[in-house]
Design a protein around this motif. Structure first.
Motif, PDB file in Angstrom:
ATOM      1  N   SER A  46      -6.316  -2.305  27.429  1.00 46.36           N
ATOM      2  CA  SER A  46      -4.861  -2.337  27.345  1.00 46.36           C
ATOM      3  C   SER A  46      -4.252  -0.949  27.545  1.00 46.36           C
ATOM      4  N   VAL A  47      -4.846   0.051  26.946  1.00 50.03           N
ATOM      5  CA  VAL A  47      -4.354   1.426  27.115  1.00 50.03           C
ATOM      6  C   VAL A  47      -4.502   1.859  28.579  1.00 50.03           C
ATOM      7  N   SER A  48      -5.627   1.535  29.174  1.00 51.91           N
ATOM      8  CA  SER A  48      -5.849   1.875  30.571  1.00 51.91           C
ATOM      9  C   SER A  48      -4.826   1.192  31.479  1.00 51.91           C
ATOM     10  N   ASP A  49      -4.558  -0.068  31.226  1.00 51.76           N
ATOM     11  CA  ASP A  49      -3.574  -0.807  32.022  1.00 51.76           C
ATOM     12  C   ASP A  49      -2.170  -0.230  31.839  1.00 51.76           C
ATOM     13  N   MET A  50      -1.853   0.185  30.620  1.00 45.32           N
ATOM     14  CA  MET A  50      -0.542   0.778  30.375  1.00 45.32           C
ATOM     15  C   MET A  50      -0.387   2.096  31.141  1.00 45.32           C
ATOM     16  N   LEU A  51      -1.450   2.878  31.202  1.00 45.65           N
ATOM     17  CA  LEU A  51      -1.401   4.137  31.938  1.00 45.65           C
ATOM     18  C   LEU A  51      -1.255   3.906  33.437  1.00 45.65           C
ATOM     19  N   VAL A  52      -1.874   2.850  33.966  1.00 50.29           N
ATOM     20  CA  VAL A  52      -1.672   2.510  35.380  1.00 50.29           C
ATOM     21  C   VAL A  52      -0.220   2.122  35.614  1.00 50.29           C
ATOM     22  N   CYS A  53       0.356   1.343  34.688  1.00 46.39           N
ATOM     23  CA  CYS A  53       1.760   0.951  34.837  1.00 46.39           C
ATOM     24  C   CYS A  53       2.683   2.158  34.797  1.00 46.39           C
ATOM     25  N   LEU A  54       2.384   3.116  33.933  1.00 49.94           N
ATOM     26  CA  LEU A  54       3.239   4.298  33.805  1.00 49.94           C
ATOM     27  C   LEU A  54       3.101   5.261  34.977  1.00 49.94           C
ATOM     28  N   PHE A  55       1.869   5.563  35.361  1.00 52.98           N
ATOM     29  CA  PHE A  55       1.655   6.643  36.325  1.00 52.98           C
ATOM     30  C   PHE A  55       1.351   6.163  37.734  1.00 52.98           C
ATOM     31  N   GLY A  56       0.781   4.994  37.896  1.00 49.34           N
ATOM     32  CA  GLY A  56       0.426   4.503  39.224  1.00 49.34           C
ATOM     33  C   GLY A  56       1.493   3.621  39.830  1.00 49.34           C
TER      34      GLY A  56
ATOM     35  N   TYR B 135      -1.946   9.505  43.338  1.00 55.74           N
ATOM     36  CA  TYR B 135      -1.832   8.054  43.195  1.00 55.74           C
ATOM     37  C   TYR B 135      -3.217   7.391  43.250  1.00 55.74           C
ATOM     38  N   GLY B 136      -4.024   7.802  44.209  1.00 60.08           N
ATOM     39  CA  GLY B 136      -5.377   7.257  44.313  1.00 60.08           C
ATOM     40  C   GLY B 136      -6.225   7.621  43.114  1.00 60.08           C
ATOM     41  N   PHE B 137      -6.110   8.859  42.640  1.00 63.94           N
ATOM     42  CA  PHE B 137      -6.871   9.282  41.465  1.00 63.94           C
ATOM     43  C   PHE B 137      -6.472   8.495  40.226  1.00 63.94           C
ATOM     44  N   ILE B 138      -5.164   8.346  39.984  1.00 62.11           N
ATOM     45  CA  ILE B 138      -4.693   7.636  38.791  1.00 62.11           C
ATOM     46  C   ILE B 138      -5.173   6.193  38.801  1.00 62.11           C
TER      47      ILE B 138
END
Length: 123
Positions: A82-92, A115-118
């Motif tokens: 969930s934390v990982s998915d939230m970070l993708v939503c925020l930064f990617g 973008y690719g790294f995130i």
């Protein structure tokens, strides 16, 4: 290694990064970019993914903080996802959303790499 594997490869353009407003060498004319309607549809879809993805994962984090019974080892793995998915939503997804609103990639080659790294790191 067999040299026939790479024959004819030198003339191909493997880059699909249009951040410097060049058209793809091997793409047919008019097929390198989306139409304005395509960008609107893409913006709406990415906006929903970004908003609901962030909100749903935020609710998961709140539930983990509020209810101590949920803090089991298996649920901690779910919390990590969930934390990982939230970070993708925020930064990617935010970068894709902003670029689709403008109809072009906004952040150049370094932004494309970020973008690719995130998305690779958190996704």
């Amino acid at each position: 290694m067999d040299s026939r594997m790479f024959s004819g490869v030198a003339g191909l353009n493997f880059s699909s990064n249009l951040s410097d407003d060049r058209e793809l060498v091997d793409a047919p004319a008019g097929r390198g970019k989306l139409s304005p309607t395509g960008f609107v549809v893409l913006s709406v879809v990415l906006g929903f993914i970004m908003t609901f993805g962030f909100l749903n994962n935020f609710v998961v984090l709140l539930l983990f903080c509020k209810f101590k019974k949920l803090r089991t080892p298996v649920n901690m793995l779910l919390l990590n996802i969930s934390v990982s998915d939230m970070l993708v939503c925020l930064f990617g997804t935010t970068l894709s959303f902003a670029s689709s609103i403008r109809g072009r990639w906004l952040l150049g080659r370094s932004g494309c790499s970020w973008y690719g790294f995130i998305n690779s790191c958190f996704g």
